[in-house]
Scaffold this motif. Structure first.
Motif, PDB file in Angstrom:
ATOM      1  N   ASN A 159       0.718  -1.176  -0.027  1.00 14.94           N
ATOM      2  CA  ASN A 159       0.022   0.121   0.069  1.00 14.94           C
ATOM      3  C   ASN A 159       0.894   1.230   0.182  1.00 14.94           C
ATOM      4  OD1 ASN A 159      -2.610  -1.460   0.167  1.00 14.94           O
ATOM      5  ND2 ASN A 159      -2.257  -1.626   2.416  1.00 14.94           N
ATOM      6  N   GLY A 161       1.075   5.696  -0.467  1.00 17.10           N
ATOM      7  CA  GLY A 161       0.092   7.041  -0.278  1.00 17.10           C
ATOM      8  C   GLY A 161       0.954   8.194   0.009  1.00 17.10           C
ATOM      9  N   ASN A 237      -5.792   9.340  -2.971  1.00 14.83           N
ATOM     10  CA  ASN A 237      -5.141   8.371  -2.926  1.00 14.83           C
ATOM     11  C   ASN A 237      -5.918   7.208  -3.784  1.00 14.83           C
ATOM     12  OD1 ASN A 237      -2.337   8.544  -1.450  1.00 14.83           O
ATOM     13  ND2 ASN A 237      -3.642   9.390  -0.003  1.00 14.83           N
ATOM     14  N   THR A 238      -5.095   6.039  -3.856  1.00 14.87           N
ATOM     15  CA  THR A 238      -5.633   4.970  -4.567  1.00 14.87           C
ATOM     16  C   THR A 238      -6.571   4.212  -3.337  1.00 14.87           C
ATOM     17  OG1 THR A 238      -3.520   4.424  -5.755  1.00 14.87           O
ATOM     18  CG2 THR A 238      -5.021   2.555  -5.329  1.00 14.87           C
ATOM     19  N   TYR A 239      -7.727   4.024  -3.881  1.00 15.51           N
ATOM     20  CA  TYR A 239      -8.664   3.377  -3.234  1.00 15.51           C
ATOM     21  C   TYR A 239      -9.670   4.565  -2.482  1.00 15.51           C
ATOM     22  CZ  TYR A 239      -6.112  -1.049  -3.473  1.00 15.51           C
ATOM     23  OH  TYR A 239      -5.512  -2.285  -3.865  1.00 15.51           O
ATOM     24  N   SER A 242     -10.843   5.559  -6.505  1.00 11.95           N
ATOM     25  CA  SER A 242     -10.551   4.726  -7.779  1.00 11.95           C
ATOM     26  C   SER A 242      -9.795   3.322  -7.264  1.00 11.95           C
ATOM     27  CB  SER A 242      -9.666   5.417  -8.579  1.00 11.95           C
ATOM     28  OG  SER A 242      -8.313   5.956  -8.040  1.00 11.95           O
ATOM     29  N   SER A 243      -9.771   2.482  -8.291  1.00 10.70           N
ATOM     30  CA  SER A 243      -9.246   1.045  -7.867  1.00 10.70           C
ATOM     31  C   SER A 243      -7.729   1.192  -7.824  1.00 10.70           C
ATOM     32  CB  SER A 243      -9.455   0.273  -8.855  1.00 10.70           C
ATOM     33  OG  SER A 243      -9.073   0.548 -10.232  1.00 10.70           O
ATOM     34  N   TYR A 244      -6.994   0.127  -7.505  1.00  9.59           N
ATOM     35  CA  TYR A 244      -5.628  -0.041  -7.292  1.00  9.59           C
ATOM     36  C   TYR A 244      -5.206   0.250  -8.654  1.00  9.59           C
ATOM     37  CZ  TYR A 244      -0.885  -1.748  -7.067  1.00  9.59           C
ATOM     38  OH  TYR A 244       0.583  -1.862  -6.866  1.00  9.59           O
ATOM     39  N   ASP A 246      -6.350   1.868 -11.328  1.00 12.04           N
ATOM     40  CA  ASP A 246      -6.327   3.219 -11.858  1.00 12.04           C
ATOM     41  C   ASP A 246      -5.330   4.266 -11.195  1.00 12.04           C
ATOM     42  OD1 ASP A 246      -8.354   2.464 -13.760  1.00 12.04           O
ATOM     43  OD2 ASP A 246      -9.782   2.916 -12.112  1.00 12.04           O
ATOM     44  N   GLY A 247      -5.125   3.793 -10.035  1.00 10.21           N
ATOM     45  CA  GLY A 247      -3.872   4.725  -9.181  1.00 10.21           C
ATOM     46  C   GLY A 247      -4.770   5.913  -8.644  1.00 10.21           C
ATOM     47  N   PRO A 248      -3.811   6.878  -8.038  1.00  7.69           N
ATOM     48  CA  PRO A 248      -4.467   8.054  -7.482  1.00  7.69           C
ATOM     49  C   PRO A 248      -4.837   8.847  -8.589  1.00  7.69           C
ATOM     50  CG  PRO A 248      -1.916   8.175  -7.505  1.00  7.69           C
ATOM     51  CD  PRO A 248      -2.387   6.704  -8.012  1.00  7.69           C
ATOM     52  N   LYS A 249      -5.683   9.869  -8.102  1.00  5.35           N
ATOM     53  CA  LYS A 249      -6.201  10.918  -8.939  1.00  5.35           C
ATOM     54  C   LYS A 249      -5.790  12.368  -8.577  1.00  5.35           C
ATOM     55  CE  LYS A 249      -8.521   8.130 -11.599  1.00  5.35           C
ATOM     56  NZ  LYS A 249      -8.208   7.875 -12.861  1.00  5.35           N
TER      57      LYS A 249
END
Length: 265
Positions: A159, A161, A237-239, A242-244, A246-249
């Motif tokens: 994980n 972040g 952050n991821t999750y 968005s999914s793992y 797709d990564g962070p936005k």
């Protein structure tokens, strides 16, 4: 004579012991000079490895954080907040460890590894817990400490972040949305408009139409907002939404564009 003397000795020792306990439990005395001293920061490094012999995939915990000093009252509030966040990142199990120092935190993490290693010696790979912190932004009204973490305790991947801790540098108080924006709802609406433009989501379409995971199908500000030299970075952050895969936005907003909403800078 001796029988009458012993109770007096016991009473004296009790007074001394009580006085010692009281002294150890008291908050440190802060002088007036220390209350007005400028806030300073010094990088602190911590590391822990396992006591179990290891040749490869060896477990390790590395923590690097800025420690506040100077104004002790403000520094204590900031340092406690940073430590609390690191505790949320470095742990194994259902909840964070009951550690009160970085050393205790790392030892608890390694103990979890060693217990699992003894139970499943062939399956447990080397764990990793890394946190790196910096003072990334500082003004008269905003102090931004950033933490980047990576924690692996088995499985397909770890994980990772990035986290933003915002403080009032004058008193150490953590800053919330209402401290940053004079109109939180107005800023949220503006951020959603820019978010949809950035990720090409139609204004008429549901916010989760492209596989996003906003709670209750409603746009929300991220848990982490970074102050940077040229603007605010909204970071999911991821999750978080968005999914793992797709990564962070990320969404960058210039200070000029959000001047009407921004309360501090």
């Amino acid at each position: 004579m001796m029988k009458r003397f012993l109770p007096l000795v016991f009473a004296a020792l009790l007074v001394v012991a009580c006085g010692k306990d009281k002294k150890e439990n008291e908050e440190p005395v802060i002088t007036k000079t220390e209350e007005v001293a400028p806030l300073t920061f010094e990088k602190k490094y911590y590391q822990e490895t396992s006591t179990i012999p290891c040749k490869e995939d060896c477990p390790v915990v590395k923590i690097e954080v800025p420690e506040a000093g100077g104004n002790k009252k403000v520094a204590r509030v900031i340092n406690d907040s940073v430590f609390s966040k690191v505790k949320e990142l470095i742990y194994f199990g259902e909840k964070p460890y009951n550690a009160t120092t970085y050393s205790e935190l790392m030892k608890s993490f390694m103990q979890s590894y060693e217990e699992l290693k003894k139970e499943f010696p062939e399956e447990t790979m080397g764990w990793e817990g890394t946190v790196k912190g910096d003072v990334s932004y500082r003004s008269d009204k905003v102090l931004n400490i950033t933490l980047s973490s990576y924690v692996y305790t088995g499985g397909a991947h770890g994980n990772q972040g990035d986290y933003s801790l915002l403080f009032d540098p004058n008193n150490g108080k953590p800053l919330e949305y209402r401290d940053l924006f004079n109109d939180v709802n107005g800023f949220t609406d503006y951020a959603e408009k820019r978010f949809r433009q950035e990720f090409k989501i139609s204004e008429m379409a549901p916010i989760n139409d492209d596989g996003l995971m906003f709670e209750d199908e409603k746009f929300a500000l991220p848990n982490n907002i970074f102050f940077e030299e040229d603007g605010l970075l909204l970071f999911y952050n991821t999750y978080e939404i968005s999914s793992y895969a797709d990564g962070p936005k990320k969404l960058k907003l210039s200070y000029k564009d959000i001047e009407e909403y921004l309360k501090v800078k």
